[in-house]
Design an enzyme around this catalytic site. Structure first.
Site, short mmCIF file in Angstrom:
data_model
loop_
_atom_site.label_atom_id
_atom_site.label_comp_id
_atom_site.label_asym_id
_atom_site.label_seq_id
_atom_site.Cartn_x
_atom_site.Cartn_y
_atom_site.Cartn_z
N SER A 56 20.54 -4.75 67.99
CA SER A 56 21.97 -4.93 68.22
C SER A 56 22.37 -4.16 69.47
O SER A 56 21.74 -3.16 69.84
CB SER A 56 22.77 -4.39 67.03
OG SER A 56 24.16 -4.35 67.30
N TYR A 91 24.71 2.22 60.89
CA TYR A 91 24.29 0.96 61.52
C TYR A 91 23.75 1.23 62.92
O TYR A 91 22.66 0.76 63.29
CB TYR A 91 25.46 -0.02 61.57
CG TYR A 91 25.09 -1.38 62.10
CD1 TYR A 91 24.40 -2.29 61.29
CD2 TYR A 91 25.42 -1.77 63.39
CE1 TYR A 91 24.06 -3.55 61.77
CE2 TYR A 91 25.08 -3.02 63.87
CZ TYR A 91 24.41 -3.91 63.06
OH TYR A 91 24.06 -5.15 63.54
N ALA A 122 22.61 4.03 64.18
CA ALA A 122 21.37 4.81 64.12
C ALA A 122 20.19 3.93 63.73
O ALA A 122 19.09 4.06 64.29
CB ALA A 122 21.53 5.95 63.12
N SER A 123 20.41 3.03 62.80
CA SER A 123 19.31 2.17 62.34
C SER A 123 18.87 1.20 63.43
O SER A 123 17.67 0.95 63.60
CB SER A 123 19.72 1.41 61.08
OG SER A 123 20.76 0.48 61.34
N LYS A 124 19.82 0.66 64.20
CA LYS A 124 19.46 -0.30 65.24
C LYS A 124 18.82 0.42 66.44
O LYS A 124 17.88 -0.12 67.06
CB LYS A 124 20.68 -1.10 65.68
CG LYS A 124 21.21 -2.05 64.62
CD LYS A 124 20.15 -3.07 64.19
CE LYS A 124 20.71 -4.09 63.22
NZ LYS A 124 19.72 -5.13 62.84
#
Length: 242
Positions: A126, A139, A141-143
């Site tokens: 993203s 979100y 951090a995860s992407k």
């Protein structure tokens, strides 16, 4: 028919970008397996991806059929809003698990098959892995982590002939985003503001992201690995007015 004779696995293919990618791969000759909780209309493998053992079971199912695996597309994901103060530990873990740990596990378990086929992995990241919208700490951090994982896999497994890339979509017209717009107090005004932050003055379509994913998965991109391709209608190129 650039994917004729090839087998692909797409996670999160029941709607949005995952569904568009699965359709496009199939239309271009691939045998397509999908993994998610709902039927996606392909060779569906029902899986609750919140179960840490689900990726292993899905890959074992494909392997048991005696087919090779040439393409892995990690598309399943989720986003829950809240600042770091508002985000519960459960919400943090859920987003990190589905957006980052699940692609890691699918890649880990699929790697023996991909090494044999000299295959390709495409992760759906993203633009929030590059910058952040408000109230999306988990979100984002995860992407960002998924982009880092993409590069790490490319470096470690390039010598095995396995390529790994990611796409970083901006605002795409998925059911999730349409529901988000509809939830705003003034949906039409919000939609206008979204268009204004894009130099192209429009948002993206799932098929446009699927085209990029399919190119990265194809032999046309055989010298491309370790890259994160932004596809956002110019949104991250445009600075806001002072």
């Amino acid at each position: 028919m650039r994917f004729e004779g090839k087998t692909a696995l797409v996670t999160g293919a029941s709607s949005g970008m995952g569904a568009a990618t699965a359709r496009m791969l199939a239309a271009r000759g691939a045998r397509v397996f999908t993994a998610q909780r709902r039927n996606a209309g392909f060779e569906d493998i029902e899986a609750d991806l919140m179960d840490p053992d689900a990726p292993r079971k899905v890959i074992n199912f494909v392997q048991a059929l005696g087919t090779d695996l040439h393409i892995l597309v990690n598309c399943a994901g989720m986003m829950r809003e809240g600042t770091v103060e508002e985000t519960s530990l459960d919400d943090w873990h859920a987003q990190l698990h589905l957006n980052l740990t699940v692609p890691f596990l699918f890649t880990r378990h699929a790697m023996p098959l991909l090494k044999r086929s000299k295959g390709a992995i495409v992760n759906v990241g993203s633009i929030e892995g590059l910058g952040n919208n408000p109230r999306h700490p988990a979100y984002g951090a995860s992407k960002a982590g998924l982009h880092g994982l993409t590069r790490a896999v490319a470096v470690d497994h390039g010598p095995d002939g396995v390529r790994c890339n990611a796409v970083a979509p901006g605002w795409i017209d998925t059911p999730l985003n349409e529901d988000f717009i509809a939830s705003q107090p003034d949906a039409e005004n919000f939609r206008t503001k979204i268009l204004d932050v894009h130099p192209l003055r429009r948002t993206g379509a799932p098929d446009e992201v699927a085209e990029l994913i399919c190119w990265l998965a194809s032999d046309d991109a055989r010298f491309v690995t370790g890259q994160v391709y932004t596809i956002d209608g110019g949104r991250t190129a445009q600075l806001p007015l002072p």
